[in-house]
Design a protein around this motif. Structure first.
Motif, mmCIF file in Angstrom:
data_model
loop_
_atom_site.group_PDB
_atom_site.id
_atom_site.type_symbol
_atom_site.label_atom_id
_atom_site.label_comp_id
_atom_site.label_asym_id
_atom_site.label_seq_id
_atom_site.Cartn_x
_atom_site.Cartn_y
_atom_site.Cartn_z
ATOM 1 N N LYS A 69 -3.555 19.763 1.556
ATOM 2 C CA LYS A 69 -4.124 19.155 2.763
ATOM 3 C C LYS A 69 -4.075 17.631 2.620
ATOM 4 C CE LYS A 69 -8.242 19.188 5.717
ATOM 5 N NZ LYS A 69 -8.460 17.744 5.779
ATOM 6 N N PHE A 70 -4.467 17.155 1.431
ATOM 7 C CA PHE A 70 -4.447 15.722 1.153
ATOM 8 C C PHE A 70 -3.024 15.181 1.206
ATOM 9 C CE2 PHE A 70 -3.926 12.491 -2.253
ATOM 10 C CZ PHE A 70 -4.609 11.458 -1.636
ATOM 11 N N LEU A 71 -2.071 15.938 0.645
ATOM 12 C CA LEU A 71 -0.680 15.492 0.609
ATOM 13 C C LEU A 71 -0.108 15.343 2.007
ATOM 14 C CD1 LEU A 71 1.791 14.776 -1.080
ATOM 15 C CD2 LEU A 71 2.360 17.201 -1.178
ATOM 16 N N ASP A 72 -0.415 16.281 2.901
ATOM 17 C CA ASP A 72 0.035 16.170 4.297
ATOM 18 C C ASP A 72 -0.485 14.891 4.932
ATOM 19 O OD1 ASP A 72 1.446 18.494 4.165
ATOM 20 O OD2 ASP A 72 -0.122 19.741 5.068
ATOM 21 N N LEU B 27 -1.564 12.229 3.387
ATOM 22 C CA LEU B 27 -1.036 11.074 2.665
ATOM 23 C C LEU B 27 0.370 10.731 3.127
ATOM 24 C CD1 LEU B 27 -1.779 9.175 0.255
ATOM 25 C CD2 LEU B 27 -0.553 10.761 -1.204
ATOM 26 N N ARG B 28 1.214 11.751 3.231
ATOM 27 C CA ARG B 28 2.588 11.510 3.687
ATOM 28 C C ARG B 28 2.601 10.949 5.102
ATOM 29 N NH1 ARG B 28 5.128 17.059 1.218
ATOM 30 N NH2 ARG B 28 5.853 16.201 -0.762
ATOM 31 N N GLU B 29 1.751 11.510 5.965
ATOM 32 C CA GLU B 29 1.685 11.018 7.343
ATOM 33 C C GLU B 29 1.288 9.548 7.358
ATOM 34 O OE1 GLU B 29 -0.503 12.035 11.603
ATOM 35 O OE2 GLU B 29 -1.107 13.081 9.789
ATOM 36 N N LYS B 30 0.281 9.205 6.541
ATOM 37 C CA LYS B 30 -0.182 7.814 6.480
ATOM 38 C C LYS B 30 0.931 6.899 5.976
ATOM 39 C CE LYS B 30 -3.429 4.799 4.080
ATOM 40 N NZ LYS B 30 -4.425 4.693 3.008
ATOM 41 N N PHE B 31 1.593 7.307 4.902
ATOM 42 C CA PHE B 31 2.661 6.490 4.316
ATOM 43 C C PHE B 31 3.779 6.229 5.324
ATOM 44 C CE2 PHE B 31 1.821 7.669 -0.372
ATOM 45 C CZ PHE B 31 1.095 6.500 -0.533
ATOM 46 N N PHE B 32 4.230 7.295 5.985
ATOM 47 C CA PHE B 32 5.390 7.136 6.847
ATOM 48 C C PHE B 32 5.040 6.417 8.150
ATOM 49 C CE2 PHE B 32 7.075 10.324 3.955
ATOM 50 C CZ PHE B 32 8.306 9.747 3.670
ATOM 51 N N LEU B 33 3.788 6.543 8.608
ATOM 52 C CA LEU B 33 3.366 5.756 9.763
ATOM 53 C C LEU B 33 3.337 4.276 9.407
ATOM 54 C CD1 LEU B 33 0.520 7.935 11.342
ATOM 55 C CD2 LEU B 33 2.760 7.423 12.325
ATOM 56 N N GLU C 38 9.821 5.050 -3.567
ATOM 57 C CA GLU C 38 8.450 4.686 -3.908
ATOM 58 C C GLU C 38 7.444 5.562 -3.164
ATOM 59 O OE1 GLU C 38 7.391 2.778 -6.265
ATOM 60 O OE2 GLU C 38 9.450 2.378 -6.816
ATOM 61 N N LEU C 39 7.741 5.843 -1.889
ATOM 62 C CA LEU C 39 6.820 6.676 -1.108
ATOM 63 C C LEU C 39 6.699 8.071 -1.694
ATOM 64 C CD1 LEU C 39 7.699 5.759 2.583
ATOM 65 C CD2 LEU C 39 5.750 5.004 1.256
ATOM 66 N N THR C 40 7.831 8.650 -2.075
ATOM 67 C CA THR C 40 7.780 10.007 -2.624
ATOM 68 C C THR C 40 7.120 10.022 -3.992
ATOM 69 O OG1 THR C 40 10.038 9.693 -3.415
ATOM 70 C CG2 THR C 40 9.776 10.844 -1.345
ATOM 71 N N VAL C 41 7.451 9.038 -4.837
ATOM 72 C CA VAL C 41 6.840 8.966 -6.168
ATOM 73 C C VAL C 41 5.338 8.717 -6.049
ATOM 74 C CG1 VAL C 41 6.693 7.557 -8.270
ATOM 75 C CG2 VAL C 41 8.914 8.250 -7.393
ATOM 76 N N THR C 42 4.975 7.779 -5.160
ATOM 77 C CA THR C 42 3.557 7.452 -4.982
ATOM 78 C C THR C 42 2.790 8.644 -4.429
ATOM 79 O OG1 THR C 42 4.138 5.149 -4.585
ATOM 80 C CG2 THR C 42 1.955 5.838 -3.891
ATOM 81 N N ALA C 43 3.368 9.306 -3.429
ATOM 82 C CA ALA C 43 2.701 10.478 -2.845
ATOM 83 C C ALA C 43 2.509 11.563 -3.893
ATOM 84 C CB ALA C 43 3.502 11.006 -1.660
ATOM 85 N N PHE D 102 -4.040 13.485 -8.218
ATOM 86 C CA PHE D 102 -5.268 12.835 -8.692
ATOM 87 C C PHE D 102 -6.359 13.851 -9.001
ATOM 88 C CE2 PHE D 102 -9.351 10.660 -7.873
ATOM 89 C CZ PHE D 102 -9.255 9.675 -8.843
ATOM 90 N N LEU D 103 -6.510 14.845 -8.137
ATOM 91 C CA LEU D 103 -7.553 15.858 -8.354
ATOM 92 C C LEU D 103 -7.285 16.704 -9.604
ATOM 93 C CD1 LEU D 103 -10.107 17.413 -7.373
ATOM 94 C CD2 LEU D 103 -8.567 18.849 -6.041
#
Length: 474
Positions: free
Chosen positions: A65-68, A70-76, A97-102, A108-109
């Motif tokens: 859920k977090f990854l979805d 996060l990706r949305e935030k990054f790509f926006l 960088e976006l994929t590695v960072t995501a 993290f959890l």
């Protein structure tokens, strides 16, 4: 966290009950005396399996859920600054960088929160039960040492940049031969692999040292227990502490993950926001393509709503850069850019679809009428064109001047609050150029539109209420 800690405790209970059962069975008691231990082992085993499943279920549900999100935030956010200053290679680097960072942040959890929180709760449990400070010493020593000893990440940027370079030059490599390029990539890949192996080796050595340190702490706990409890309960404590040792040994990896995630900082996405008083406002903006040679330095600009501005200056002074900054295709190195309203720009690099003029209008302006299409074309002196004929790949059937005017017409049809035109009179004769600019200024005045043009033509610039002259930064 509760599911993870409960699973860890069920594992400790399983180890403890198994140790008690094995030790008791060695004394050959009646089978009935072992029934409680057998039941406890079975119960602990079942609970361990159920709680481990619950741990995985909850953590993965949260993670994805977090990854979805996060990706949305990054790509926006990325959409606001693409294309980047370095073109397609920069876009490839950003995507990496976006994929590695995501991927790093989504872990993290499970990789940071759960191992450290479980180790902390197990420490409290053991400290209270044993009435000994050693578990706490082990826990904090692991945390502190893992934070102090940092491991650099193997730098793969050169390797990736080379691959992207060769990707862009693939046609040339086909013509001239690719063997030297492949040899270069192999050499860079080998260097990267060697650097990675050295870092992994250091990490393994450090983790081994931490394991020895933790095992020493466990030994001292057992040394304190020896002689104070009977042999069966001593065996139970051995198994409990072995389970705890496994939990403690996950701390270094968790801290490394935390340090890695700590280094992932947000970009300067906040550099753009709405202006309340001006159509466009630059506040102390710096910009450079290479972070060394600045095109703009401490640049300030305020453009009022409805104002008509001409930007002039020598080549390399930053005129087109201003366009890309205002349209948010670039982000400033420093400072803030505020805009209000819809911005559309016509540049020589705008892509035009091959099918027809009508198709180009319809793809950008939903439900546009023929009247609106011809109104925009008339302003740009293109009203006599057949709007249903194919115009060639990227408008190759049109002349350079016609192509520029079609781009302007498309931007006008979007009815923007701010219209930016880059060299709109390029390739036009004097009379057509002046007539075109007069029409554009007249239409913008009727609609109270802010109009900004970039031009080398001093005669065209004189038609505007304000002229901004840029010079090269030294």
């Amino acid at each position: 966290m509760l599911a993870n800690f409960s699973a860890a405790m069920s594992e400790i209970l399983l180890m403890a009950s198994a140790a008690w059962l094995i030790s008791s069975a060695a004394l050959h008691p009646p089978l009935s005396a072992l029934s409680i231990g057998i039941t406890l082992v079975r119960t602990a085993g079942i609970f361990r399996a159920v709680l481990r499943y619950a741990d995985r279920f909850f953590s993965h549900k949260v993670i994805f859920k977090f990854l979805d999100e996060l990706r949305e935030k990054f790509f926006l956010q990325a959409a606001e600054i693409l294309p980047l200053k370095s073109g397609k290679i920069g876009e490839g680097n950003l995507l990496h960088e976006l994929t590695v960072t995501a991927d790093a942040l989504k872990d993290f959890l499970p990789r940071v929160v759960l191992p450290i929180s479980t180790a902390a709760l197990v420490t409290i449990f053991l400290t209270v039960l044993l009435k000994s400070p050693i578990p706490a010493i082990i826990f904090f020593a692991d945390l502190i040492l893992s934070k102090i000893f940092k491991f650099d990440k193997a730098d793969d940027s050169t390797y990736r940049e080379k691959i992207l370079d060769f990707l862009q030059a693939r046609d040339e490599l086909k013509i001239f031969g690719s063997t030297p390029a492949i040899n270069q990539i192999n050499k860079i890949a080998k260097n990267f692999s060697v650097a990675q192996e050295k870092i992994f080796s250091k990490q393994i050595n450090f983790d081994t040292a931490i394991f020895i340190l933790n095992a020493t702490g466990i030994f001292f706990i057992l040394y304190e227990l020896f002689g104070t409890v009977d042999k069966i309960f001593f065996a139970v404590w051995v198994f409990i502490l072995l389970a705890a040792l496994e939990i403690y040994c996950a701390i270094p990896s968790a801290v490394r993950s935390f340090v890695e995630m700590e280094s992932l900082k947000d970009g300067k996405m906040e550099s753009f926001s709405a202006s309340k008083n001006f159509a466009v406002e630059f506040n102390d903006v710096d910009f450079s393509y290479d972070d060394k040679n600045f095109v703009l330095k401490n640049f300030n600009l305020k453009i009022s709503h409805g104002e008509k501005i001409a930007i002039v200056g020598e080549s390399g002074a930053g005129k087109t850069t201003l366009l890309y900054l205002m349209t948010k295709l670039f982000q400033p190195s420093k400072g803030n850019i505020f805009t209000q309203g819809k911005i559309f720009a016509a540049t020589h690099e705008n892509f035009i679809f091959s099918r027809s003029i009508r198709f180009n209008f319809e793809i950008f302006c939903e439900n546009i009428s023929d009247e609106e299409i011809f109104s925009a074309l008339k302003i740009c002196k293109l009203e006599n064109f057949d709007i249903d004929s194919e115009i060639g790949e990227n408008a190759s059937f049109l002349s350079g001047g016609e192509r520029v005017r079609l781009q302007i017409a498309l931007a006008i049809a979007k009815n923007p609050d701010i219209l930016i035109l880059d060299e709109p009179t390029a390739g036009l004769n004097k009379n057509l150029a002046e007539s075109l600019i007069d029409e554009i200024i007249s239409d913008s005045t009727k609609k109270n539109r802010t109009l900004i043009i970039i031009t080398h033509d001093s005669n065209i610039a004189k038609k505007f209420s304000k002229i901004i002259s840029l010079s090269t930064v030294h």
